[in-house]
Design a protein around this motif. Structure first.
Motif, PDB file in Angstrom:
ATOM      1  N   VAL A  41     -54.123 -45.242 -50.487  1.00 52.11           N
ATOM      2  CA  VAL A  41     -54.322 -46.084 -49.298  1.00 52.11           C
ATOM      3  C   VAL A  41     -55.775 -46.546 -49.244  1.00 52.11           C
ATOM      4  CG1 VAL A  41     -54.349 -46.090 -46.763  1.00 52.11           C
ATOM      5  CG2 VAL A  41     -52.446 -45.022 -48.001  1.00 52.11           C
ATOM      6  N   LEU A  42     -56.696 -45.649 -49.506  1.00 47.76           N
ATOM      7  CA  LEU A  42     -58.120 -46.004 -49.473  1.00 47.76           C
ATOM      8  C   LEU A  42     -58.450 -47.054 -50.532  1.00 47.76           C
ATOM      9  CD1 LEU A  42     -59.721 -42.482 -48.931  1.00 47.76           C
ATOM     10  CD2 LEU A  42     -59.301 -44.266 -47.215  1.00 47.76           C
ATOM     11  N   ALA A  43     -57.825 -46.953 -51.698  1.00 48.58           N
ATOM     12  CA  ALA A  43     -58.078 -47.913 -52.778  1.00 48.58           C
ATOM     13  C   ALA A  43     -57.587 -49.317 -52.426  1.00 48.58           C
ATOM     14  CB  ALA A  43     -57.412 -47.439 -54.063  1.00 48.58           C
ATOM     15  N   GLU A  44     -56.619 -49.402 -51.522  1.00 49.08           N
ATOM     16  CA  GLU A  44     -56.055 -50.701 -51.128  1.00 49.08           C
ATOM     17  C   GLU A  44     -56.861 -51.403 -50.036  1.00 49.08           C
ATOM     18  OE1 GLU A  44     -52.113 -49.733 -49.855  1.00 49.08           O
ATOM     19  OE2 GLU A  44     -51.363 -49.504 -51.897  1.00 49.08           O
ATOM     20  N   GLN A  45     -57.844 -50.740 -49.472  1.00 45.85           N
ATOM     21  CA  GLN A  45     -58.599 -51.325 -48.364  1.00 45.85           C
ATOM     22  C   GLN A  45     -59.427 -52.502 -48.864  1.00 45.85           C
ATOM     23  OE1 GLN A  45     -57.939 -50.136 -45.140  1.00 45.85           O
ATOM     24  NE2 GLN A  45     -56.429 -49.159 -46.474  1.00 45.85           N
ATOM     25  N   ILE A  46     -59.386 -53.611 -48.119  1.00 46.78           N
ATOM     26  CA  ILE A  46     -60.104 -54.805 -48.546  1.00 46.78           C
ATOM     27  C   ILE A  46     -61.503 -54.908 -47.932  1.00 46.78           C
ATOM     28  CG2 ILE A  46     -58.034 -56.105 -49.079  1.00 46.78           C
ATOM     29  CD1 ILE A  46     -58.344 -57.495 -46.342  1.00 46.78           C
ATOM     30  N   SER A  47     -61.779 -54.089 -46.942  1.00 49.08           N
ATOM     31  CA  SER A  47     -63.116 -54.084 -46.358  1.00 49.08           C
ATOM     32  C   SER A  47     -63.642 -52.660 -46.336  1.00 49.08           C
ATOM     33  CB  SER A  47     -63.094 -54.671 -44.942  1.00 49.08           C
ATOM     34  OG  SER A  47     -62.295 -53.873 -44.097  1.00 49.08           O
ATOM     35  N   ASP A  48     -64.942 -52.547 -46.214  1.00 48.43           N
ATOM     36  CA  ASP A  48     -65.560 -51.229 -46.189  1.00 48.43           C
ATOM     37  C   ASP A  48     -65.117 -50.461 -44.954  1.00 48.43           C
ATOM     38  OD1 ASP A  48     -66.944 -51.761 -48.525  1.00 48.43           O
ATOM     39  OD2 ASP A  48     -68.745 -52.445 -47.469  1.00 48.43           O
ATOM     40  N   LEU A  49     -64.878 -49.191 -45.147  1.00 47.39           N
ATOM     41  CA  LEU A  49     -64.493 -48.327 -44.032  1.00 47.39           C
ATOM     42  C   LEU A  49     -65.730 -47.723 -43.399  1.00 47.39           C
ATOM     43  CD1 LEU A  49     -61.511 -46.434 -45.662  1.00 47.39           C
ATOM     44  CD2 LEU A  49     -61.394 -48.062 -43.785  1.00 47.39           C
ATOM     45  N   ASP A  50     -65.643 -47.477 -42.119  1.00 48.58           N
ATOM     46  CA  ASP A  50     -66.707 -46.767 -41.429  1.00 48.58           C
ATOM     47  C   ASP A  50     -66.853 -45.389 -42.090  1.00 48.58           C
ATOM     48  OD1 ASP A  50     -68.145 -46.587 -38.461  1.00 48.58           O
ATOM     49  OD2 ASP A  50     -67.499 -44.654 -39.256  1.00 48.58           O
ATOM     50  N   PRO A  51     -68.072 -44.973 -42.388  1.00 52.98           N
ATOM     51  CA  PRO A  51     -68.268 -43.680 -43.052  1.00 52.98           C
ATOM     52  C   PRO A  51     -67.668 -42.501 -42.276  1.00 52.98           C
ATOM     53  CG  PRO A  51     -70.308 -44.939 -43.075  1.00 52.98           C
ATOM     54  CD  PRO A  51     -69.336 -45.696 -42.221  1.00 52.98           C
ATOM     55  N   PHE A  52     -67.698 -42.557 -40.957  1.00 57.80           N
ATOM     56  CA  PHE A  52     -67.133 -41.478 -40.155  1.00 57.80           C
ATOM     57  C   PHE A  52     -65.612 -41.452 -40.275  1.00 57.80           C
ATOM     58  CE2 PHE A  52     -66.071 -39.643 -35.828  1.00 57.80           C
ATOM     59  CZ  PHE A  52     -66.402 -38.340 -36.166  1.00 57.80           C
ATOM     60  N   ALA A  53     -64.971 -42.614 -40.301  1.00 62.76           N
ATOM     61  CA  ALA A  53     -63.513 -42.673 -40.483  1.00 62.76           C
ATOM     62  C   ALA A  53     -63.137 -42.097 -41.836  1.00 62.76           C
ATOM     63  CB  ALA A  53     -63.019 -44.117 -40.361  1.00 62.76           C
ATOM     64  N   LEU A  54     -63.887 -42.462 -42.849  1.00 63.41           N
ATOM     65  CA  LEU A  54     -63.641 -41.960 -44.197  1.00 63.41           C
ATOM     66  C   LEU A  54     -63.852 -40.448 -44.266  1.00 63.41           C
ATOM     67  CD1 LEU A  54     -62.922 -42.783 -47.071  1.00 63.41           C
ATOM     68  CD2 LEU A  54     -65.351 -43.180 -47.475  1.00 63.41           C
ATOM     69  N   GLU A  55     -64.912 -39.968 -43.626  1.00 60.38           N
ATOM     70  CA  GLU A  55     -65.197 -38.527 -43.595  1.00 60.38           C
ATOM     71  C   GLU A  55     -64.061 -37.749 -42.932  1.00 60.38           C
ATOM     72  OE1 GLU A  55     -68.143 -35.647 -41.020  1.00 60.38           O
ATOM     73  OE2 GLU A  55     -68.925 -37.587 -41.648  1.00 60.38           O
ATOM     74  N   LEU A  56     -63.572 -38.250 -41.811  1.00 60.16           N
ATOM     75  CA  LEU A  56     -62.481 -37.572 -41.108  1.00 60.16           C
ATOM     76  C   LEU A  56     -61.194 -37.588 -41.924  1.00 60.16           C
ATOM     77  CD1 LEU A  56     -63.003 -38.852 -37.454  1.00 60.16           C
ATOM     78  CD2 LEU A  56     -63.405 -36.531 -38.303  1.00 60.16           C
ATOM     79  N   ALA A  57     -60.818 -38.751 -42.413  1.00 60.39           N
ATOM     80  CA  ALA A  57     -59.558 -38.868 -43.152  1.00 60.39           C
ATOM     81  C   ALA A  57     -59.566 -38.005 -44.409  1.00 60.39           C
ATOM     82  CB  ALA A  57     -59.284 -40.328 -43.509  1.00 60.39           C
ATOM     83  N   THR A  58     -60.638 -38.060 -45.174  1.00 60.99           N
ATOM     84  CA  THR A  58     -60.696 -37.260 -46.401  1.00 60.99           C
ATOM     85  C   THR A  58     -60.833 -35.776 -46.094  1.00 60.99           C
ATOM     86  OG1 THR A  58     -63.083 -37.661 -46.642  1.00 60.99           O
ATOM     87  CG2 THR A  58     -61.574 -39.141 -47.837  1.00 60.99           C
ATOM     88  N   GLY A  59     -61.500 -35.440 -45.002  1.00 69.41           N
ATOM     89  CA  GLY A  59     -61.612 -34.035 -44.600  1.00 69.41           C
ATOM     90  C   GLY A  59     -60.265 -33.450 -44.221  1.00 69.41           C
ATOM     91  N   ILE A  60     -59.487 -34.205 -43.482  1.00 68.94           N
ATOM     92  CA  ILE A  60     -58.144 -33.755 -43.100  1.00 68.94           C
ATOM     93  C   ILE A  60     -57.270 -33.640 -44.340  1.00 68.94           C
ATOM     94  CG2 ILE A  60     -56.037 -34.393 -41.854  1.00 68.94           C
ATOM     95  CD1 ILE A  60     -58.037 -35.768 -39.813  1.00 68.94           C
ATOM     96  N   ASP A  61     -57.353 -34.628 -45.204  1.00 66.45           N
ATOM     97  CA  ASP A  61     -56.547 -34.621 -46.424  1.00 66.45           C
ATOM     98  C   ASP A  61     -56.886 -33.401 -47.285  1.00 66.45           C
ATOM     99  OD1 ASP A  61     -54.575 -36.036 -48.080  1.00 66.45           O
ATOM    100  OD2 ASP A  61     -56.252 -36.322 -49.473  1.00 66.45           O
TER     101      ASP A  61
END
Length: 141
Positions: A41-61
């Protein structure tokens, strides 16, 4: 008389973090609904993600099993994490991760999670569920 805020101005920090929390849940939800890895899902993103959103999502994963086990211990008898609505479960996992990390006060984490549950939750009682479970986590139950 106050001036209307600039609609093109960057959001303030609390707003940015609130939006990042919601985006994190959306990313995790997308991965779950597509039955794929979060990385896909992250690889399909067309715009940069907020670093905090990325930190939370990957932390949960990365900590999903541990967080899910902790969530299971906080639910009432007869309830399992799998029985919860997908968004409710993801919001709770995110709240538990944030509480564990301690980067924000517990009251802020719970309030933000409850607000997310009101917007994205499975039922009109999702906010109460999230509030009760995360409050129990803070109380160490």
């Amino acid at each position: 008389m106050s001036r209307p805020s600039d609609p093109f101005a960057a959001p303030d920090e609390p707003t940015r973090r609130r939006e990042a929390r919601q985006r994190s849940v959306e990313l995790l939800y997308e991965a779950e609904m597509k039955s794929c890895e979060l990385a896909d899902v992250l690889a399909e993103q067309i715009s940069d993600l907020d670093p905090f959103a990325l930190e939370l999502a990957t932390g949960i994963d990365a900590q999903r099993e541990i967080l899910t086990g902790r969530l299971a211990g906080l639910l009432n008898v007869g309830w399992t994490p799998e029985r919860l609505g997908v968004c409710d479960r993801l919001i709770l996992l995110q709240g538990l991760l944030e509480l564990e990390r301690g980067a924000a006060p517990a009251a802020v984490v719970i309030n933000e999670a409850v607000e997310l549950a009101h917007r994205l939750g499975a039922t009109d009682r999702s906010g109460a569920l999230v509030n009760g479970v995360l409050a129990a986590a803070v109380d160490g139950r």
